[in-house]
Design an enzyme around this catalytic site. Structure first.
Site, short mmCIF file in Angstrom:
data_model
loop_
_atom_site.label_atom_id
_atom_site.label_comp_id
_atom_site.label_asym_id
_atom_site.label_seq_id
_atom_site.Cartn_x
_atom_site.Cartn_y
_atom_site.Cartn_z
N HIS A 153 -1.92 -5.44 1.58
CA HIS A 153 -3.19 -6.14 1.38
C HIS A 153 -2.87 -7.56 0.94
O HIS A 153 -1.91 -7.78 0.20
CB HIS A 153 -4.00 -5.46 0.27
CG HIS A 153 -5.14 -6.30 -0.23
ND1 HIS A 153 -6.36 -6.34 0.43
CD2 HIS A 153 -5.25 -7.16 -1.27
CE1 HIS A 153 -7.16 -7.20 -0.21
NE2 HIS A 153 -6.52 -7.71 -1.25
N ASN A 159 -1.85 -0.14 7.04
CA ASN A 159 -1.24 -1.40 7.50
C ASN A 159 -0.35 -2.08 6.46
O ASN A 159 -0.23 -3.29 6.42
CB ASN A 159 -2.33 -2.35 8.03
CG ASN A 159 -3.41 -2.60 6.99
OD1 ASN A 159 -3.24 -2.25 5.82
ND2 ASN A 159 -4.50 -3.22 7.40
N LYS A 170 0.84 -1.20 0.00
CA LYS A 170 0.00 0.00 0.00
C LYS A 170 0.88 1.26 0.00
O LYS A 170 2.09 1.18 0.24
CB LYS A 170 -0.92 -0.04 1.22
CG LYS A 170 -1.90 -1.22 1.22
CD LYS A 170 -2.84 -1.15 2.42
CE LYS A 170 -3.82 -2.32 2.43
NZ LYS A 170 -4.79 -2.20 3.55
N GLU A 183 -9.72 -10.32 -7.52
CA GLU A 183 -8.83 -9.16 -7.36
C GLU A 183 -7.69 -9.18 -8.38
O GLU A 183 -7.29 -8.14 -8.89
CB GLU A 183 -8.28 -9.14 -5.93
CG GLU A 183 -9.36 -8.88 -4.90
CD GLU A 183 -8.88 -9.08 -3.46
OE1 GLU A 183 -7.68 -9.36 -3.26
OE2 GLU A 183 -9.72 -8.94 -2.55
N TYR A 211 -12.40 -2.88 -3.30
CA TYR A 211 -12.97 -2.88 -1.94
C TYR A 211 -14.49 -2.85 -1.97
O TYR A 211 -15.10 -2.24 -1.10
CB TYR A 211 -12.42 -1.68 -1.17
CG TYR A 211 -11.04 -1.85 -0.57
CD1 TYR A 211 -10.70 -3.00 0.17
CD2 TYR A 211 -10.07 -0.86 -0.71
CE1 TYR A 211 -9.43 -3.14 0.73
CE2 TYR A 211 -8.80 -1.00 -0.14
CZ TYR A 211 -8.49 -2.15 0.58
OH TYR A 211 -7.24 -2.29 1.15
#
Ligand code: DAT
Ligand code: MG
Length: 139
Positions: free
Chosen positions: A121, A118, A11, A132, A51
């Site tokens: 993913h 975080n 990310k 995805e 998402y």
């Protein structure tokens, strides 16, 4: 034997903090194989697909702002039971709770932002992974 593929994203916080190599090293050290890699500037449309399960959540806007805040490194990773295996390498969603030894536990923390940052993913099932990977590695 259940060789499968998963989608890993480094990310924007992970890329900014120069943790791309660290994440890739952990994946490779575990014995998984990187079979696709690219840097992407995600736009809203891409993130709404990725998402889709979170569109109604109160943090969705902040999550998209964060995911649009810089480049993302998208990685296709292959291996036996790699979907579950990478989730285990990543650790729990909330980096405060994530165990030391995991990517999120070692490098993440709560910065007090609305969206949890975080570092990575990882797809949560092989069905999600297929969906995805189709989004991030289209064509
Ligand atoms: P994961 O990334 O562990 O699969 P998820 O799918 O529940 O977690 O959520 C997607 C991302 O959204 C997550 O990595 C960080 C953010 N997020 C999840 N729950 C959140 C919350 N309660 N507040 C803020 N951000 C959240
Ligand atoms: Mg998830």
């Amino acid at each position: 034997n259940a060789v499968e593929a998963t989608l890993v994203l480094v990310k924007p916080d992970g890329v900014r903090r120069n943790l791309t190599g660290e994440v890739l090293a952990r994946i490779e050290r575990k014995g998984y194989t990187v079979t696709g890699l690219k840097m992407v500037n995600a736009d809203r449309a891409l993130l709404e697909k990725h998402y889709e399960e979170h569109i109604e959540k109160p943090f969705f806007g902040a999550l998209c702002d964060f995911m649009e805040s810089g480049p993302i490194v998208a990685v296709r990773v292959e291996g036996n039971r790699v979907v579950e295996g990478f989730r285990s390498l990543a650790g729990e969603t909330n980096p405060t709770a994530a165990r030391p030894g995991t990517i999120r536990g070692d490098f993440g923390r709560d910065w007090g932002t609305v969206a949890i940052e975080n570092i990575v993913h990882g797809s949560d099932s092989s069905l999600s992974a297929e969906r995805e990977l189709g989004i991030w590695f289209a064509e």
